[in-house]
Design an enzyme around this catalytic site. Structure first.
Site, PDB file in Angstrom:
ATOM      1  N   HIS A 151       0.805  -1.231   0.000  1.00 20.69           N
ATOM      2  CA  HIS A 151       0.000   0.000   0.000  1.00 20.69           C
ATOM      3  C   HIS A 151       0.829   1.267   0.000  1.00 20.69           C
ATOM      4  CE1 HIS A 151      -3.919  -1.963   1.018  1.00 20.69           C
ATOM      5  NE2 HIS A 151      -3.109  -2.864   1.556  1.00 20.69           N
TER       6      HIS A 151
ATOM      7  N   LYS B   6     -15.222   7.890  -3.354  1.00 20.79           N
ATOM      8  CA  LYS B   6     -16.441   8.154  -2.583  1.00 20.79           C
ATOM      9  C   LYS B   6     -17.048   9.498  -2.973  1.00 20.79           C
ATOM     10  CE  LYS B   6     -14.298   5.493   1.032  1.00 20.79           C
ATOM     11  NZ  LYS B   6     -13.398   5.520   2.191  1.00 20.79           N
TER      12      LYS B   6
ATOM     13  N   LYS C 246      -8.974  13.580   5.181  1.00 24.27           N
ATOM     14  CA  LYS C 246      -8.112  12.393   5.136  1.00 24.27           C
ATOM     15  C   LYS C 246      -7.071  12.583   6.223  1.00 24.27           C
ATOM     16  CE  LYS C 246      -7.163  13.561   0.708  1.00 24.27           C
ATOM     17  NZ  LYS C 246      -7.254  12.454  -0.231  1.00 24.27           N
ATOM     18  N   ARG C 247      -6.279  11.525   6.509  1.00 25.32           N
ATOM     19  CA  ARG C 247      -5.219  11.698   7.498  1.00 25.32           C
ATOM     20  C   ARG C 247      -4.330  12.883   7.106  1.00 25.32           C
ATOM     21  NH1 ARG C 247      -4.678   7.682  11.594  1.00 25.32           N
ATOM     22  NH2 ARG C 247      -2.805   8.886  12.080  1.00 25.32           N
TER      23      ARG C 247
ATOM     24  N   THR D 297      -8.884   6.337  -1.734  1.00 22.64           N
ATOM     25  CA  THR D 297     -10.205   5.741  -1.963  1.00 22.64           C
ATOM     26  C   THR D 297     -11.310   6.763  -1.724  1.00 22.64           C
ATOM     27  OG1 THR D 297      -9.963   4.821   0.265  1.00 22.64           O
ATOM     28  CG2 THR D 297      -9.687   3.306  -1.573  1.00 22.64           C
TER      29      THR D 297
END
Ligand code: 26Q
Length: 823
Positions: A362, A670, A555-556, A666
């Site tokens: 990843h 969405k 997001k992070r 990802t």
């Protein structure tokens, strides 16, 4: 024969209500007269849980009886979010529950909100695992997830005076979705030493434990959508073994230290490590990994042995997928079981092992690649280190044969890095011990083949490396998060079938010109923005105008994801607005910049970025010259359930990582699936999203991944001039416009003095220009909506169902089990 349990299989409102009342009055021991929303949530969950159990048992019985190949998904993270809404929708009885709860005096939205998120993950990797479980069940694959039952999930984020503060997430007070299996336990050993013994003329290695910890299984049912298949997620919890070993200490009168041992045992599954894309060599983390891997393998092997097949059939019955390198010890553990315990020959065992495992990578970020000091592995898992050395020896021997003149190749690919101290390279071990290695988007899969794993492509050939582009489940990320849009889509796509075959979305395209359809589409987006605006008002006190363009980056927080580029851009916009005359301002498009995300507690720079965003918000949001033209919002504690509210409310979302750094992403999927457009770099899955939806429906900007190396080199060894607009932004920060300049000096220095590793300056101009294009495009609402509809119609590829089918075919070689709806 006994009669099947009937009461728990309600199908209508009355049956549902009876079950709710029964659970309130018996399971919860309360009366309906003092039933509050929490009790209503609990009872509703228990009612649906009972329903799931029936299907769950039948699914497990069918899988055992048919005994076909199973998939085991090993992940240290499962970011599940809430379960009730998902269970109601997947079972197809949400309407029944809605009517029943209404009759009992509750609004279903309020009841659903009582549930605490199951937040057993950091971000993308953990949420991917959760989407995969949904797809595996929906597609009727015999599949289990294996993870750790953390007592504390990812911390809860509070923003205090503009800074992130971490608060523990104690989530297990009442969790109706898990079943403790106190009868399913495994003793896991640590430390100790390895002795050689001779048994029947054969020398075997025996690992004598130094410490034993018990793993207890907790099972979570995973319902598929519109199918009776209900799979299992098994989470392990750690406990003192209480066996003979610890008894000795207890009996010898060492009460204190025996209690301390107990505490230590429970520490293993106590807390999720909150690092995302950063590895830190902590002993407890390695203990977590082995504990979970060893318990899971014991369970898998125990299940395999029941069918009394020969060991060579193991890979025909079992596929194990490694979600990143975190479970890589499973490779070593299976080899140990086969050689030391089952007495197989090394080569035979190794063939079985490598045929069983697949490894998903990843990340290409060097700081995220797992390495463990040899000394630590030796101490904690002495036998495993020996096996790792043997695996490495045989591997290097084969490399030497194939590349006899290349000494440096051996050094480069060795599983043991000959550094000070020596390190075990987990990614290399995962590659050597698997039959397939995959990346998570096309660009990423190409990058791993040409950079970090280049040598392994030469050694094994290109076929061992493949791509499976990530996907998301449309059940949660469209149907559940955006019910009105889902319904509108269903009305144009011939019902709800698109939720199981997302390519059916392409039927939307022929309605793009339909004015009434566009109008309904726009109304739904607006209603979703009103809902988010209310949340913003309730949580931050800031009033935002829902007619503004909502610009979202959630997001992070990470330098490579470049929230700093976003906030510098926001400051640039603010300065431009300030420089305008009131007449010029009137012509501007109002915008709300929304940020959200957690910083790893030890990631100082990420925390500075959060602080800058909040500091800019504090100034801009009260500036009367600006009013609605610009608001800057930081949403506290971004998590799965908040994402379900945020994604449907976005007009444009930001996926702006330095090219080549975001493996896939990802949330980009969405946001588009929920009828928002994106601004992004040519990175990760953005590239494939562009290919699918068309270049005219996405706002791409910035340098390409093939240019990154040269640019970085130029920063360090050539002359590095900062973009002039960015320079103005820096000067304004340094003037103290957004609070004490010193607080932000490191962020500026990273660009000006320290080589601008993430190319913020290189991409700044293109970023600003592209945002101007966004403004212009948004002014033409009709065209904008058309772009959104067209994009959604072309998003079919990004379902996790497609993704799971690719894994099943290319990596696992498993087939779905046909289900009988009436059994
Ligand atoms: C490793 C060692 C020690 C402690 C923690 C870790 C650790 C934990 C979590 C390392 C990495 C992670 C998480 C990584 C992650 O979420 N990666 C994301 O995975 C998504 C799904 O494939 C991609 O879409 C994202 O691009 C990627 O960043």
């Amino acid at each position: 024969a006994w009669k099947r349990n009937q009461i728990t299989s309600f199908t209508d409102k009355d049956g549902f209500e009876k079950e709710v009342v029964r659970h309130v009055e018996t399971t919860l021991a309360r009366s309906m007269f003092n039933c509050d929303e929490i009790a209503a949530y609990s009872a509703t969950s228990l009612a649906f849980r009972d329903r799931l159990i029936t299907h769950w048992n039948r699914t497990q019985q069918r899988q055992t009886y048919r005994d076909t190949k199973r998939v085991y998904y090993l992940s240290l993270e499962f970011l599940m979010g809430r379960a009730l809404d998902n269970a109601m929708l997947n079972v197809g009885l949400k309407n029944v529950a809605q009517d029943g709860l209404a009759e009992l005096g509750f609004r279903i939205e309020d009841v659903v909100k009582q549930e605490h998120d199951a937040a057993l993950g950091n971000g993308g990797l953990g949420r991917l695992a959760a989407c995969f479980l949904d797809s595996l069940a929906t597609l009727n694959f015999p599949a289990w997830g294996y993870g750790l039952r953390y007592r504390y999930g990812i911390f809860k984020q509070e923003i205090i005076d503009g800074y992130q503060v971490e608060v523990p997430d104690y989530w297990l007070d009442f969790n109706p979705w898990e079943f403790p299996r106190h009868d399913v336990t495994v003793d896991i050993q640590f430390f100790g030493q390895v002795n050689k013994k001779t048994v029947g003329g054969k020398t075997i290695s025996v690992w004598e434990a130094g410490e034993i910890v018990q793993a207890v299984a907790y099972d979570v049912p995973i319902p598929g959508y519109d199918t009776p298949t209900t799979n299992n997620l098994r989470l392990w919890s750690s406990k003192a073994s209480g066996g003979e070993f610890d008894f000795q200490k207890f009996n010898s009168g060492d009460y204190e230290s025996s209690v301390a041992d107990q505490q230590r045992a429970e520490t293993i599954s106590a807390v999720l490590y909150p690092n995302d894309n950063l590895e830190r060599g902590k002993e407890l983390r390695l203990k977590q990994q082995y504990f979970w891997v060893a318990a899971s393998l014991y369970d898998i092997v125990r299940r395999f042995k029941k069918s009394r097949r020969s060991w060579n059939e193991f890979p025909d019955q079992v596929a194990i997928q490694l979600n990143d390198t975190h479970p890589t010890l499973a490779i070593v553990e299976l080899q140990r079981i086969l050689v030391d315990i089952e007495g197989l020959e090394w080569d035979n065992a190794w063939e079985i092992v490598t045929s069983t495992f697949g490894y998903t990578n990843h990340t290409v970020l060097p700081e995220a690649l797992e390495k463990w000091p040899v000394g630590l592995v030796q101490h904690l898992l002495p036998r495993h280190l020996q096996i790792i050395y043997d695996i490495n020896l045989f591997f290097l021997q084969s490399v030497e044969k194939a590349f006899p003149d290349d000494r440096d190749m051996l050094r480069r690919v060795s599983i043991i890095e000959e550094s000070q101290p020596k390190m075990v390279r987990m990614a290399f071990l995962a590659i050597v011990g698997s039959h397939k290695v995959n990346g998570v988007a096309e660009l990423h899969s190409d990058l791993i083949k040409t950079t970090i794993f280049k040598d392994f492509v030469e050694i094994y050939g290109p076929d061992k490396f493949t791509n499976v582009t990530n996907g998301i489940t449309p059940r949660r990320w469209l149907h559940q998060a955006n019910p009105r849009l889902s319904e509108l889509i269903a009305s144009k796509c011939g019902g709800n079938d698109f939720l199981k075959d997302l390519t059916l979305l392409n039927q939307l395209e022929k309605h793009v010109e339909d004015k009434q359809f566009r109008k309904e589409w726009a109304e739904i987006k607006y209603a979703n923005k009103v809902r988010l605006a209310k949340h913003i008002k309730d949580t931050t006190g800031v009033v935002v105008n829902p007619a503004s363009l909502f610009d979202v980056q959630v997001k992070r927080i990470h330098e490579y994801k470049r929230q700093q580029l976003n906030i510098f851009g926001v400051i640039h916009r603010y300065l431009s607005l300030k420089a305008m005359t009131p007449d010029q301002r009137k012509k501007q498009l109002p915008r709300v910049s929304i940020f959200g995300g957690k910083a790893a507690p030890g990631y100082w720079m990420a925390k500075q970025i959060i602080h800058l965003i909040n500091s800019v918000g504090a100034v801009v949001n009260k500036d009367e010259d600006i009013g609605d033209l610009l608001k800057v919002i930081f949403l506290e504690d971004y998590n799965v359930s908040k994402a379900e509210m945020i994604c449907p409310a976005s007009d444009i979302s930001e996926h702006i990582s330095t090219a080549g750094t975001e493996a896939s992403g990802t949330s980009n999927m969405k946001f588009v699936l929920n009828g928002g457009l994106i601004i992004g770099t040519c990175d990760g899955a953005n590239i494939e999203i562009t290919r699918e939806i068309g270049e005219s429906n996405i706002f791409l900007f910035g340098n390409l991944s093939e240019d990154v190396e040269d640019l970085r080199h130029a920063h360090t060894y050539g002359s590095h001039t900062i973009d002039s607009d960015l320079d103005k932004v820096f000067n304004e920060i340094e003037k103290g416009t957004f609070g004490t300049p010193h607080d932000f000096s490191a962020m500026i220095a990273a660009v000006r003095q320290h080589g601008d590793y993430y190319l913020v300056s290189d991409d700044f101009h293109s970023y600003i220009e592209t945002h101007q294009l966004v403004d212009e495009a948004y002014r033409n609402q009709d065209e904008w909506i058309a772009k959104c509809i067209t994009s959604v119609s072309r998003m079919g590829f990004f379902t996790s169902d497609r993704c799971i089918n690719e894994y099943a075919e290319e990596i696992w070689n498993v087939e779905p089990l046909a289900v009988d709806r009436h059994s």
